[in-house]
Design a protein around this motif. Structure first.
Motif, PDB file in Angstrom:
ATOM      1  N   ASN A 106      14.465 -12.937  36.652  1.00 30.52           N
ATOM      2  CA  ASN A 106      13.859 -12.899  37.976  1.00 30.52           C
ATOM      3  C   ASN A 106      12.504 -12.195  37.909  1.00 30.52           C
ATOM      4  O   ASN A 106      12.353 -11.159  37.262  1.00 30.52           O
ATOM      5  N   GLY A 155      11.137 -10.386  39.902  1.00 37.87           N
ATOM      6  CA  GLY A 155      11.175  -9.051  40.469  1.00 37.87           C
ATOM      7  C   GLY A 155      11.928  -8.042  39.628  1.00 37.87           C
ATOM      8  O   GLY A 155      12.163  -6.920  40.076  1.00 37.87           O
ATOM      9  N   ASP A 156      12.301  -8.422  38.408  1.00 39.07           N
ATOM     10  CA  ASP A 156      13.047  -7.526  37.521  1.00 39.07           C
ATOM     11  C   ASP A 156      12.053  -6.658  36.748  1.00 39.07           C
ATOM     12  O   ASP A 156      11.408  -7.131  35.811  1.00 39.07           O
ATOM     13  N   GLN A 190      10.049  -7.398  33.095  1.00 41.95           N
ATOM     14  CA  GLN A 190       8.593  -7.474  33.062  1.00 41.95           C
ATOM     15  C   GLN A 190       8.016  -6.538  31.991  1.00 41.95           C
ATOM     16  O   GLN A 190       7.097  -6.909  31.254  1.00 41.95           O
TER      17      GLN A 190
END
Length: 365
Positions: free
Chosen positions: A254, A256-257, A261
Protein backbone atom coordinates in the motif's frame (compact mmCIF):
# COMPACT_ATOMS: atom_id res chain seq x y z
CA UNK A 1 -2.65 -4.22 29.63
CA UNK A 2 -5.20 -2.55 31.85
CA UNK A 3 -8.46 -3.00 30.02
CA UNK A 4 -10.26 -4.42 26.99
CA UNK A 5 -9.76 -7.79 25.36
CA UNK A 6 -6.40 -8.63 26.90
CA UNK A 7 -7.55 -7.87 30.43
CA UNK A 8 -10.57 -10.16 29.97
CA UNK A 9 -8.38 -12.88 28.52
CA UNK A 10 -5.95 -12.72 31.42
CA UNK A 11 -8.70 -12.78 34.03
CA UNK A 12 -10.10 -15.90 32.38
CA UNK A 13 -6.63 -17.47 32.31
CA UNK A 14 -6.03 -16.73 35.97
CA UNK A 15 -9.42 -18.13 37.00
CA UNK A 16 -8.60 -21.29 35.10
CA UNK A 17 -5.09 -21.57 36.47
CA UNK A 18 -5.80 -20.90 40.13
CA UNK A 19 -9.13 -22.72 40.31
CA UNK A 20 -10.43 -23.29 43.80
CA UNK A 21 -7.39 -24.91 45.41
CA UNK A 22 -5.04 -23.25 47.89
CA UNK A 23 -5.50 -20.54 50.44
CA UNK A 24 -6.77 -17.13 49.37
CA UNK A 25 -3.68 -15.18 50.39
CA UNK A 26 -1.38 -17.67 48.69
CA UNK A 27 -3.41 -17.50 45.48
CA UNK A 28 -3.31 -13.71 45.51
CA UNK A 29 0.45 -13.74 45.96
CA UNK A 30 0.96 -16.24 43.14
CA UNK A 31 -1.41 -14.30 40.90
CA UNK A 32 0.61 -11.10 41.36
CA UNK A 33 3.90 -12.82 40.48
CA UNK A 34 2.32 -14.58 37.49
CA UNK A 35 0.81 -11.36 36.18
CA UNK A 36 4.13 -9.56 36.63
CA UNK A 37 5.92 -12.29 34.65
CA UNK A 38 3.48 -11.87 31.78
CA UNK A 39 3.97 -8.10 31.88
CA UNK A 40 7.73 -8.65 31.60
CA UNK A 41 7.32 -10.95 28.60
CA UNK A 42 5.16 -8.42 26.77
CA UNK A 43 7.52 -5.58 27.74
CA UNK A 44 10.40 -7.59 26.30
CA UNK A 45 8.60 -8.11 23.01
CA UNK A 46 7.79 -4.41 22.89
CA UNK A 47 11.44 -3.52 23.56
CA UNK A 48 12.55 -5.80 20.71
CA UNK A 49 10.05 -4.11 18.43
CA UNK A 50 11.62 -0.78 19.35
CA UNK A 51 15.14 -2.21 18.84
CA UNK A 52 16.07 -1.99 22.52
CA UNK A 53 17.74 -5.38 22.76
CA UNK A 54 19.42 -5.00 26.17
CA UNK A 55 16.20 -3.79 27.73
CA UNK A 56 14.36 -6.72 26.18
CA UNK A 57 16.83 -9.26 27.53
CA UNK A 58 16.49 -7.83 31.05
CA UNK A 59 12.71 -8.15 30.76
CA UNK A 60 12.92 -11.78 29.62
CA UNK A 61 15.38 -12.68 32.38
CA UNK A 62 13.10 -11.05 34.94
CA UNK A 63 10.14 -12.97 33.50
CA UNK A 64 12.01 -16.25 33.89
CA UNK A 65 12.96 -15.33 37.46
CA UNK A 66 9.32 -14.74 38.35
CA UNK A 67 8.08 -17.85 36.58
CA UNK A 68 10.70 -19.96 38.33
CA UNK A 69 9.56 -18.60 41.70
CA UNK A 70 6.04 -19.98 41.14
CA UNK A 71 7.03 -23.01 39.08
CA UNK A 72 6.19 -25.41 41.92
CA UNK A 73 2.53 -24.45 41.61
CA UNK A 74 2.11 -24.42 37.83
CA UNK A 75 4.69 -26.68 36.18
CA UNK A 76 1.86 -28.82 34.78
CA UNK A 77 -0.31 -25.92 33.62
CA UNK A 78 -0.10 -25.56 29.78
CA UNK A 79 -0.31 -21.76 29.67
CA UNK A 80 2.47 -21.45 32.25
CA UNK A 81 4.69 -23.94 30.39
CA UNK A 82 4.06 -22.20 27.07
CA UNK A 83 4.94 -18.76 28.41
CA UNK A 84 8.07 -20.05 30.12
CA UNK A 85 9.12 -21.74 26.88
CA UNK A 86 8.68 -18.50 24.94
CA UNK A 87 10.67 -16.46 27.44
CA UNK A 88 13.49 -19.02 27.38
CA UNK A 89 13.48 -19.03 23.57
CA UNK A 90 13.99 -15.26 23.44
CA UNK A 91 16.88 -15.00 25.91
CA UNK A 92 20.14 -14.01 24.20
CA UNK A 93 22.70 -12.59 26.62
CA UNK A 94 25.90 -11.12 25.19
CA UNK A 95 28.88 -12.26 27.26
CA UNK A 96 32.14 -10.29 27.72
CA UNK A 97 34.00 -12.86 25.58
CA UNK A 98 31.76 -12.01 22.63
CA UNK A 99 29.71 -15.20 22.77
CA UNK A 100 25.93 -15.19 23.07
CA UNK A 101 24.33 -17.29 25.77
CA UNK A 102 20.89 -18.62 24.93
CA UNK A 103 18.45 -21.18 26.28
CA UNK A 104 16.87 -22.33 23.03
CA UNK A 105 17.60 -26.02 23.64
CA UNK A 106 15.83 -25.81 27.01
CA UNK A 107 12.94 -23.93 25.41
CA UNK A 108 12.59 -26.51 22.63
CA UNK A 109 12.61 -29.37 25.12
CA UNK A 110 9.94 -27.64 27.20
CA UNK A 111 7.67 -26.96 24.21
CA UNK A 112 8.05 -30.50 22.89
CA UNK A 113 7.09 -31.78 26.34
CA UNK A 114 4.08 -29.44 26.36
CA UNK A 115 3.00 -30.76 22.99
CA UNK A 116 3.25 -34.38 24.19
CA UNK A 117 1.42 -33.77 27.47
CA UNK A 118 -1.16 -31.19 26.29
CA UNK A 119 -1.58 -31.81 22.53
CA UNK A 120 -4.71 -29.66 22.25
CA UNK A 121 -3.29 -26.53 23.87
CA UNK A 122 -2.70 -23.71 21.31
CA UNK A 123 -1.64 -26.32 18.75
CA UNK A 124 -0.75 -23.92 15.96
CA UNK A 125 1.23 -21.53 18.15
CA UNK A 126 3.14 -24.33 19.89
CA UNK A 127 4.05 -26.11 16.66
CA UNK A 128 5.08 -22.84 15.03
CA UNK A 129 7.39 -22.01 17.94
CA UNK A 130 8.89 -25.52 17.85
CA UNK A 131 9.55 -25.20 14.13
CA UNK A 132 11.10 -21.75 14.55
CA UNK A 133 13.40 -22.97 17.32
CA UNK A 134 14.48 -25.94 15.22
CA UNK A 135 15.40 -23.53 12.42
CA UNK A 136 17.42 -21.36 14.79
CA UNK A 137 19.24 -24.40 16.13
CA UNK A 138 20.01 -25.74 12.65
CA UNK A 139 17.74 -28.77 13.01
CA UNK A 140 16.27 -28.34 9.59
CA UNK A 141 14.79 -31.82 9.17
CA UNK A 142 12.95 -31.46 12.49
CA UNK A 143 11.78 -28.00 11.46
CA UNK A 144 10.46 -29.36 8.16
CA UNK A 145 8.57 -32.08 10.02
CA UNK A 146 7.04 -29.54 12.40
CA UNK A 147 5.98 -27.21 9.58
CA UNK A 148 4.49 -30.18 7.73
CA UNK A 149 2.44 -31.12 10.78
CA UNK A 150 1.38 -27.51 11.22
CA UNK A 151 0.27 -27.35 7.60
CA UNK A 152 -1.89 -30.45 8.04
CA UNK A 153 -3.82 -28.96 10.95
CA UNK A 154 -7.15 -27.32 10.10
CA UNK A 155 -6.31 -23.63 9.73
CA UNK A 156 -7.70 -21.52 12.55
CA UNK A 157 -8.27 -17.78 12.53
CA UNK A 158 -10.06 -16.07 15.45
CA UNK A 159 -13.44 -14.80 14.28
CA UNK A 160 -14.24 -12.55 17.24
CA UNK A 161 -12.75 -9.06 17.06
CA UNK A 162 -11.85 -7.28 20.30
CA UNK A 163 -14.82 -5.31 21.65
CA UNK A 164 -12.87 -2.04 21.61
CA UNK A 165 -9.60 -0.62 20.24
CA UNK A 166 -6.66 -2.37 21.88
CA UNK A 167 -3.17 -1.25 22.80
CA UNK A 168 0.09 -2.36 21.24
CA UNK A 169 0.82 -4.40 24.37
CA UNK A 170 -2.48 -6.22 23.96
CA UNK A 171 -1.72 -6.90 20.30
CA UNK A 172 1.66 -8.35 21.29
CA UNK A 173 -0.03 -10.62 23.81
CA UNK A 174 -2.48 -11.88 21.22
CA UNK A 175 0.36 -12.41 18.73
CA UNK A 176 1.90 -15.03 21.05
CA UNK A 177 -0.96 -17.30 20.03
CA UNK A 178 -0.97 -16.45 16.33
CA UNK A 179 -1.62 -19.21 13.83
CA UNK A 180 0.53 -18.54 10.74
CA UNK A 181 -1.19 -17.96 7.41
CA UNK A 182 -1.13 -20.97 5.03
CA UNK A 183 1.20 -19.14 2.62
CA UNK A 184 3.64 -18.40 5.45
CA UNK A 185 3.62 -22.01 6.61
CA UNK A 186 4.41 -23.28 3.11
CA UNK A 187 7.12 -20.63 2.72
CA UNK A 188 8.86 -21.56 5.97
CA UNK A 189 8.44 -25.27 5.30
CA UNK A 190 10.07 -24.82 1.89
CA UNK A 191 13.04 -23.05 3.45
CA UNK A 192 13.49 -25.86 5.98
CA UNK A 193 13.41 -28.44 3.19
CA UNK A 194 15.98 -26.49 1.17
CA UNK A 195 18.33 -26.25 4.14
CA UNK A 196 17.80 -29.97 4.75
CA UNK A 197 19.09 -30.45 1.15
CA UNK A 198 15.76 -31.73 -0.20
CA UNK A 199 15.57 -29.37 -3.13
CA UNK A 200 12.81 -31.10 -5.10
CA UNK A 201 10.49 -30.85 -2.12
CA UNK A 202 11.57 -27.27 -1.49
CA UNK A 203 10.71 -26.24 -5.05
CA UNK A 204 7.27 -27.83 -4.77
CA UNK A 205 6.58 -26.06 -1.48
CA UNK A 206 7.78 -22.69 -2.75
CA UNK A 207 5.34 -23.10 -5.63
CA UNK A 208 2.63 -23.97 -3.10
CA UNK A 209 3.46 -20.81 -1.13
CA UNK A 210 3.33 -18.82 -4.36
CA UNK A 211 -0.12 -20.23 -5.14
CA UNK A 212 -1.40 -19.47 -1.64
CA UNK A 213 0.00 -15.93 -1.44
CA UNK A 214 -2.10 -12.91 -2.31
CA UNK A 215 -1.18 -10.87 -5.37
CA UNK A 216 1.22 -8.07 -4.48
CA UNK A 217 1.97 -9.49 -1.03
CA UNK A 218 5.32 -9.79 0.72
CA UNK A 219 4.73 -13.55 0.93
CA UNK A 220 4.48 -13.76 -2.85
CA UNK A 221 7.80 -11.98 -3.32
CA UNK A 222 9.51 -14.15 -0.70
CA UNK A 223 8.12 -17.35 -2.23
CA UNK A 224 9.58 -16.37 -5.60
CA UNK A 225 12.94 -15.38 -4.09
CA UNK A 226 13.03 -18.74 -2.34
CA UNK A 227 12.10 -20.55 -5.52
CA UNK A 228 14.89 -18.71 -7.35
CA UNK A 229 17.53 -19.81 -4.85
CA UNK A 230 16.23 -23.39 -4.77
CA UNK A 231 16.40 -23.58 -8.58
CA UNK A 232 19.92 -22.13 -8.50
CA UNK A 233 20.97 -24.81 -6.06
CA UNK A 234 19.38 -27.44 -8.29
CA UNK A 235 21.60 -26.23 -11.11
CA UNK A 236 18.86 -24.46 -13.08
CA UNK A 237 20.64 -21.12 -13.37
CA UNK A 238 18.51 -19.52 -16.10
CA UNK A 239 15.28 -20.45 -14.33
CA UNK A 240 16.74 -19.09 -11.10
CA UNK A 241 17.44 -15.72 -12.73
CA UNK A 242 13.93 -15.68 -14.22
CA UNK A 243 12.34 -16.33 -10.82
CA UNK A 244 14.53 -13.71 -9.15
CA UNK A 245 13.34 -11.11 -11.66
CA UNK A 246 9.74 -12.11 -11.03
CA UNK A 247 10.29 -11.84 -7.28
CA UNK A 248 11.66 -8.31 -7.52
CA UNK A 249 8.44 -7.06 -9.07
CA UNK A 250 6.07 -8.99 -6.81
CA UNK A 251 5.73 -6.89 -3.68
CA UNK A 252 3.22 -4.10 -4.23
CA UNK A 253 2.54 -2.65 -0.75
CA UNK A 254 0.00 0.00 0.00
CA UNK A 255 1.30 3.46 -0.91
CA UNK A 256 0.49 4.60 2.62
CA UNK A 257 2.74 2.00 4.26
CA UNK A 258 5.66 4.04 5.72
CA UNK A 259 7.82 0.98 6.41
CA UNK A 260 7.46 -0.23 2.82
CA UNK A 261 8.29 3.21 1.52
CA UNK A 262 11.48 3.34 3.61
CA UNK A 263 12.55 -0.14 2.54
CA UNK A 264 11.97 0.55 -1.13
CA UNK A 265 13.81 3.85 -0.95
CA UNK A 266 16.79 2.15 0.68
CA UNK A 267 16.86 -1.17 -1.19
CA UNK A 268 14.79 -0.77 -4.35
CA UNK A 269 13.59 -4.04 -5.83
CA UNK A 270 15.41 -6.01 -3.11
CA UNK A 271 13.22 -4.43 -0.41
CA UNK A 272 11.39 -7.69 0.47
CA UNK A 273 14.70 -9.28 1.50
CA UNK A 274 15.26 -6.48 4.04
CA UNK A 275 11.84 -6.49 5.68
CA UNK A 276 12.27 -6.70 9.50
CA UNK A 277 9.82 -9.59 9.59
CA UNK A 278 12.12 -11.70 7.41
CA UNK A 279 14.53 -13.80 9.47
CA UNK A 280 17.42 -15.75 7.96
CA UNK A 281 18.54 -19.08 9.36
CA UNK A 282 21.47 -19.45 9.08
CA UNK A 283 22.29 -15.70 8.82
CA UNK A 284 24.55 -16.06 5.75
CA UNK A 285 21.55 -17.13 3.65
CA UNK A 286 20.55 -13.47 3.26
CA UNK A 287 23.59 -12.87 1.05
CA UNK A 288 22.87 -15.83 -1.22
CA UNK A 289 19.49 -14.26 -2.03
CA UNK A 290 21.07 -10.84 -2.56
CA UNK A 291 23.84 -12.17 -4.80
CA UNK A 292 21.39 -14.02 -7.04
CA UNK A 293 19.10 -10.98 -7.24
CA UNK A 294 21.99 -8.68 -8.16
CA UNK A 295 23.08 -11.04 -10.93
CA UNK A 296 19.51 -11.13 -12.24
CA UNK A 297 19.44 -7.31 -12.34
CA UNK A 298 22.74 -7.24 -14.21
CA UNK A 299 21.46 -9.46 -17.02
CA UNK A 300 19.01 -6.75 -18.12
CA UNK A 301 21.49 -3.85 -18.06
CA UNK A 302 22.79 -2.61 -21.41
CA UNK A 303 25.37 -0.17 -20.13
CA UNK A 304 28.64 -2.08 -19.66
CA UNK A 305 29.83 -0.05 -16.69
CA UNK A 306 26.50 -0.35 -14.90
CA UNK A 307 26.48 -4.08 -15.51
CA UNK A 308 30.00 -4.41 -14.16
CA UNK A 309 29.10 -2.41 -11.05
CA UNK A 310 26.06 -4.54 -10.26
CA UNK A 311 28.10 -7.73 -10.78
CA UNK A 312 30.65 -6.33 -8.34
CA UNK A 313 27.81 -5.96 -5.85
CA UNK A 314 26.84 -9.59 -6.49
CA UNK A 315 30.44 -10.61 -5.81
CA UNK A 316 30.36 -8.58 -2.62
CA UNK A 317 27.23 -10.41 -1.49
CA UNK A 318 28.89 -13.78 -2.05
CA UNK A 319 31.94 -12.60 -0.10
CA UNK A 320 29.68 -11.63 2.78
CA UNK A 321 28.06 -15.08 2.51
CA UNK A 322 31.45 -16.56 3.41
CA UNK A 323 32.37 -13.83 5.89
CA UNK A 324 29.24 -14.64 7.89
CA UNK A 325 30.12 -18.34 8.07
CA UNK A 326 28.81 -19.67 4.77
CA UNK A 327 31.69 -22.14 4.52
CA UNK A 328 29.53 -24.32 6.82
CA UNK A 329 26.67 -24.34 4.30
CA UNK A 330 25.98 -27.53 2.33
CA UNK A 331 25.78 -25.18 -0.66
CA UNK A 332 29.17 -23.56 -0.03
CA UNK A 333 30.77 -25.22 -3.05
CA UNK A 334 28.10 -23.77 -5.35
CA UNK A 335 28.61 -20.35 -3.77
CA UNK A 336 32.35 -20.62 -4.39
CA UNK A 337 31.83 -21.45 -8.06
CA UNK A 338 29.33 -18.59 -8.44
CA UNK A 339 31.81 -16.14 -6.94
CA UNK A 340 34.62 -17.34 -9.20
CA UNK A 341 32.36 -17.10 -12.27
CA UNK A 342 31.13 -13.61 -11.47
CA UNK A 343 34.57 -12.33 -10.50
CA UNK A 344 35.79 -12.98 -14.03
CA UNK A 345 32.92 -11.00 -15.55
CA UNK A 346 33.14 -8.00 -13.26
CA UNK A 347 36.94 -7.70 -13.30
CA UNK A 348 37.25 -8.15 -9.55
CA UNK A 349 40.88 -7.68 -8.63
CA UNK A 350 42.60 -11.00 -8.17
CA UNK A 351 44.36 -9.53 -5.14
CA UNK A 352 41.05 -9.63 -3.29
CA UNK A 353 41.17 -13.39 -3.52
CA UNK A 354 38.33 -15.88 -3.58
CA UNK A 355 37.46 -16.72 0.06
CA UNK A 356 36.86 -20.39 -0.68
CA UNK A 357 40.33 -21.80 -1.22
CA UNK A 358 42.60 -23.28 1.32
CA UNK A 359 41.71 -26.58 2.98
CA UNK A 360 38.46 -26.27 4.91
CA UNK A 361 36.36 -29.08 6.33
CA UNK A 362 34.16 -29.35 3.23
CA UNK A 363 37.12 -30.49 1.16
CA UNK A 364 37.27 -27.69 -1.38
CA UNK A 365 38.35 -24.66 0.65
Amino acid sequence: MKRGFLFSFLIFAFLFVFGSSGKGEEKDSLRIVYRDAIDKIIAGRLALLRERKREAQLDFLNAIDRLDRIRFAFEHDPLFVFLRGLALAWIEVERPDGHTEHKKEEALSLLNELRRNQPDFARGAVLNQIASLCMELGRFEEAAQAYGELDRLPFFRPVLAPPEPISLEERLWMSLFDWPEPATIALNWAEAEMLAQRLERAVGLYRLAEARAEAGSLELALARFGLALAEERRGNHEEALRQAKAAMGSWLPNAGDPLAQRLQAAHGSLAPLHHPGVVYHPPWERFAYEALAKEAIATDLLDAEQKKQVLREACGAWRRFFAWGGEASPYAKQACFALERLSKHCSTAQSEGIPCHGGGKNGFF
